[in-house]
Design a protein around this motif. Sequence first.
Motif, short mmCIF file in Angstrom:
data_model
loop_
_atom_site.label_atom_id
_atom_site.label_comp_id
_atom_site.label_asym_id
_atom_site.label_seq_id
_atom_site.Cartn_x
_atom_site.Cartn_y
_atom_site.Cartn_z
N SER A 33 -66.11 77.83 -27.13
CA SER A 33 -65.35 78.84 -27.35
C SER A 33 -66.60 80.08 -27.06
O SER A 33 -67.80 79.82 -26.92
CB SER A 33 -65.21 79.28 -28.89
N PHE A 34 -66.18 81.31 -26.47
CA PHE A 34 -66.76 82.62 -26.42
C PHE A 34 -66.61 83.20 -27.61
O PHE A 34 -65.65 83.98 -28.38
CB PHE A 34 -66.06 82.93 -24.83
N THR A 35 -67.86 84.47 -28.06
CA THR A 35 -67.84 84.87 -28.56
C THR A 35 -67.52 86.32 -28.12
O THR A 35 -68.42 87.06 -26.56
CB THR A 35 -68.33 84.95 -29.61
N LEU A 36 -66.51 87.69 -28.52
CA LEU A 36 -66.86 88.99 -27.84
C LEU A 36 -66.80 89.29 -29.63
O LEU A 36 -66.01 89.71 -30.80
CB LEU A 36 -65.29 89.77 -27.05
N HIS A 37 -68.06 90.73 -29.49
CA HIS A 37 -67.75 92.23 -30.30
C HIS A 37 -66.59 93.16 -29.78
O HIS A 37 -67.38 94.02 -28.55
CB HIS A 37 -69.10 92.66 -30.67
N SER A 81 -65.22 89.71 -34.50
CA SER A 81 -65.12 89.52 -33.45
C SER A 81 -64.14 88.33 -32.89
O SER A 81 -62.91 88.09 -33.60
CB SER A 81 -66.70 88.04 -33.52
N LEU A 82 -64.31 87.97 -31.57
CA LEU A 82 -63.20 87.69 -31.17
C LEU A 82 -63.17 86.86 -30.45
O LEU A 82 -64.64 87.00 -29.51
CB LEU A 82 -62.42 89.27 -29.95
N ALA A 101 -56.69 79.21 -25.70
CA ALA A 101 -56.24 80.58 -27.13
C ALA A 101 -56.88 80.86 -28.07
O ALA A 101 -58.39 81.73 -26.91
CB ALA A 101 -56.38 79.66 -28.04
N TYR A 102 -57.47 82.27 -28.41
CA TYR A 102 -58.29 83.06 -29.47
C TYR A 102 -57.65 83.04 -30.31
O TYR A 102 -56.89 82.99 -30.96
CB TYR A 102 -57.40 84.87 -28.38
N ARG A 103 -58.93 83.83 -31.60
CA ARG A 103 -58.70 84.00 -32.83
C ARG A 103 -59.60 85.58 -32.64
O ARG A 103 -60.51 85.57 -32.56
CB ARG A 103 -59.13 82.89 -33.45
N GLY A 104 -58.55 86.10 -33.68
CA GLY A 104 -59.10 87.30 -33.89
C GLY A 104 -57.89 88.36 -34.09
O GLY A 104 -57.26 87.89 -33.83
N ALA A 105 -58.30 89.48 -34.80
CA ALA A 105 -57.30 90.58 -34.59
C ALA A 105 -58.30 91.95 -34.08
O ALA A 105 -59.26 92.39 -34.80
CB ALA A 105 -56.88 91.02 -36.07
#
Length: 246
Positions: A128-132, A145-146, A157-161
């Motif tokens: 996975s990659f992490t973004l803020h 984080s996303l 896929a993605y996870r976050g809101a």
Amino acid sequence: MDWGRAKNVLIYAFLLLNLVLGYQLWNDVREQQGANLGFDSLSVSTQRAMEKKNIQVLTSVPSEAPSLPKISYRYTKERTSKPVRLSVPVDSKLIFAPNDLASALRSEIPEIGSYSYDAFAGAGEDGSFTLHPLFERKWPLFNASLELFYNDQKITAYRGAPVEIQDAGGAAEVLPAQKALGTLIENYLPEGTVVKEIELGFYGQTFDSETQVAAPVWRFTVENAEEGSAYSVYYVQGISGDVISP
């Protein structure tokens, strides 16, 4: 005159001269690199501690110290624990081309354009990659984080809101990065530590509340050979100078 002996003396003299000049050149280059990274702005006590504890700083020390407020933030949708699959997978190489990534994912993640990639959070450990999310499209909120999940070089896929960030007031000039780094080097970092990244953003303790508050911080990502290849993170509060190591 013994020309053979004189010739040998001259050869040794030239070799010694080359060694001296080579050392001087190496020392000048080292000092120049240190100046370019901002080491010359560190205090004498900090530089001594670096040498004594064999601490390396492999990134530039930011010179900016802007005035930043505290921020409040809340999730506008419920966060899901399971990743949400994309209807159309996206080339994972786009993670390094923010504008192209935003264009490719905007239909499914409308807020993607206001996030920035974090090269050290997770570092792809679980595919996975992490973004803020960014405050004023510049400073990352490290609490939120996303995650973008990839497989076979495709983001699947993605996870976050989505996060709504607001200025909470109380703007003040942030502690210079040199002072924050000095505090860590002299009092917290163990021997052999390598500082890999210094970044200004926001971080705060989380509470059982819909709205959270975060303050400006300097985030230091470090690596220690004795602890393996995993990265550790230190936050230095931008106003008080308090050190947080979650």
